[in-house]
Design a protein around this motif. Structure first.
Motif, short mmCIF file in Angstrom:
data_model
loop_
_atom_site.label_atom_id
_atom_site.label_comp_id
_atom_site.label_asym_id
_atom_site.label_seq_id
_atom_site.Cartn_x
_atom_site.Cartn_y
_atom_site.Cartn_z
N PRO A 7 45.45 29.67 48.31
CA PRO A 7 44.70 30.60 47.47
C PRO A 7 44.41 29.91 46.14
N SER A 8 43.71 30.57 45.26
CA SER A 8 43.53 30.04 43.90
C SER A 8 44.40 30.86 42.95
N LYS A 11 41.66 34.64 40.05
CA LYS A 11 40.94 35.54 40.97
C LYS A 11 39.77 36.17 40.22
N GLU A 65 47.57 41.44 34.50
CA GLU A 65 47.81 41.10 35.89
C GLU A 65 48.75 42.12 36.53
N ALA A 80 37.25 38.00 50.62
CA ALA A 80 38.14 36.97 50.09
C ALA A 80 37.36 35.78 49.55
N VAL A 83 36.84 36.61 46.06
CA VAL A 83 38.05 36.82 45.25
C VAL A 83 38.59 35.50 44.71
N TYR A 84 38.66 34.48 45.58
CA TYR A 84 39.28 33.22 45.20
C TYR A 84 38.28 32.33 44.46
N THR A 85 38.72 31.83 43.31
CA THR A 85 37.88 30.97 42.47
C THR A 85 38.64 29.67 42.21
N SER A 113 48.29 33.25 51.56
CA SER A 113 48.45 34.03 50.34
C SER A 113 49.84 34.62 50.23
N PRO A 127 41.69 41.81 44.31
CA PRO A 127 42.27 40.74 43.50
C PRO A 127 43.70 41.11 43.09
N TYR A 128 44.55 40.11 42.89
CA TYR A 128 45.97 40.36 42.69
C TYR A 128 46.61 39.19 41.96
N ARG A 129 47.88 39.35 41.62
CA ARG A 129 48.70 38.24 41.10
C ARG A 129 50.00 38.22 41.88
#
Length: 246
Positions: A7-8, A11, A65, A80, A83-85, A113, A127-129
């Motif tokens: 993942p990145s 987000k 977050e 997704a 979402v991921y950057t 993830s 999006p999440y942390r």
């Protein structure tokens, strides 16, 4: 061939409106209970920002977050792929792929993830942390949680296909492919870090655009050479990509 991505850390922001995620519609829906356990922990932590900050390993200035995690179940979800950057995903450029390459991405790419376990690029998530290295109040260490949950499940999906594993070491511990190959990116004979991600993103894009489906590490190396990369195989299951420019 399947391609495994990390993942990145960053987000994208959730859209202002839209339906929330649906656990039944995600890739590998049999992971529903494992995902639900993580979600419940993250949402509950939202009621105690101080504890959440410590658990998530973030700074006090990132309390947003925690608030985002607390809204997971009602937040509008999006693909997704949006979402991921970050460096790898910018270099991959999923949004700008031609139609055929996008279809291959939907079938071949799996993102690992700390929250969702495994998702496809088309799965709608919030999006999440939640990094894989944390320990949650009920679930415990996330890495161990997902290693148990993914055992057998991802094996069934991957079958005997070649698996190009581009995950970082923390996420690689969640599941080990039987027919896997990893990639190192080298410049001047030394392993690079930041530009490692960009190169891997470009490699994935090139493979998706080519439509190649190699079944062995040797064939994958040959394919990458045909795509213009300088490739060596120092040992079984590993390819070294040598780049001249960063």
């Amino acid at each position: 061939m399947f391609i495994l991505l990390p993942p990145s850390e960053g987000k994208a922001d959730a859209p202002r409106r839209g339906a929330p995620f649906d656990l039944e519609r995600l890739t590998l829906p049999e992971l529903r209970d494992a995902r639900r356990a993580v979600i419940d922990d993250l949402v509950k932590l939202g009621a105690d920002p101080a504890a959440a900050i410590e658990t998530l390993g973030i700074g006090a200035g990132q309390v947003g977050e925690v608030e985002r995690n607390a809204r997971l179940e009602t937040a509008p979800a999006m693909a997704a792929s949006k979402v991921y950057t970050g460096v790898l995903y910018d270099a991959l450029g999923l949004a700008t792929l031609e139609a055929g390459a996008k279809r291959r991405a939907a079938k071949q790419l799996l993102i690992f993830s700390g929250l969702w376990g495994v998702v496809g690029v088309g799965d709608r998530i919030a999006p999440y942390r939640c990094s894989i290295g944390i320990r949650l109040p009920s679930v415990g260490p996330l890495a161990a949680h997902w290693k148990r949950a993914l055992r057998g499940v991802v094996d069934g999906l991957a079958g005997d296909e070649l698996v190009l594993d581009l995950r970082s070491s923390a996420y690689a511990g969640m599941w080990t492919p039987v027919n896997g190959v990893t990639v190192r990116v080298l410049h001047g004979g030394k392993v690079v870090s930041h530009f490692n991600k960009a190169t891997k993103g470009r490699i994935v894009r090139a493979l998706l655009e080519s439509g190649a489906r190699p079944r062995t590490a040797v064939k994958l190396g040959e394919t990458l050479r045909e795509l213009g990369y300088r490739v060596e195989q120092p040992r079984p299951g590993q390819l070294d990509i040598h780049v001249e420019q960063l």
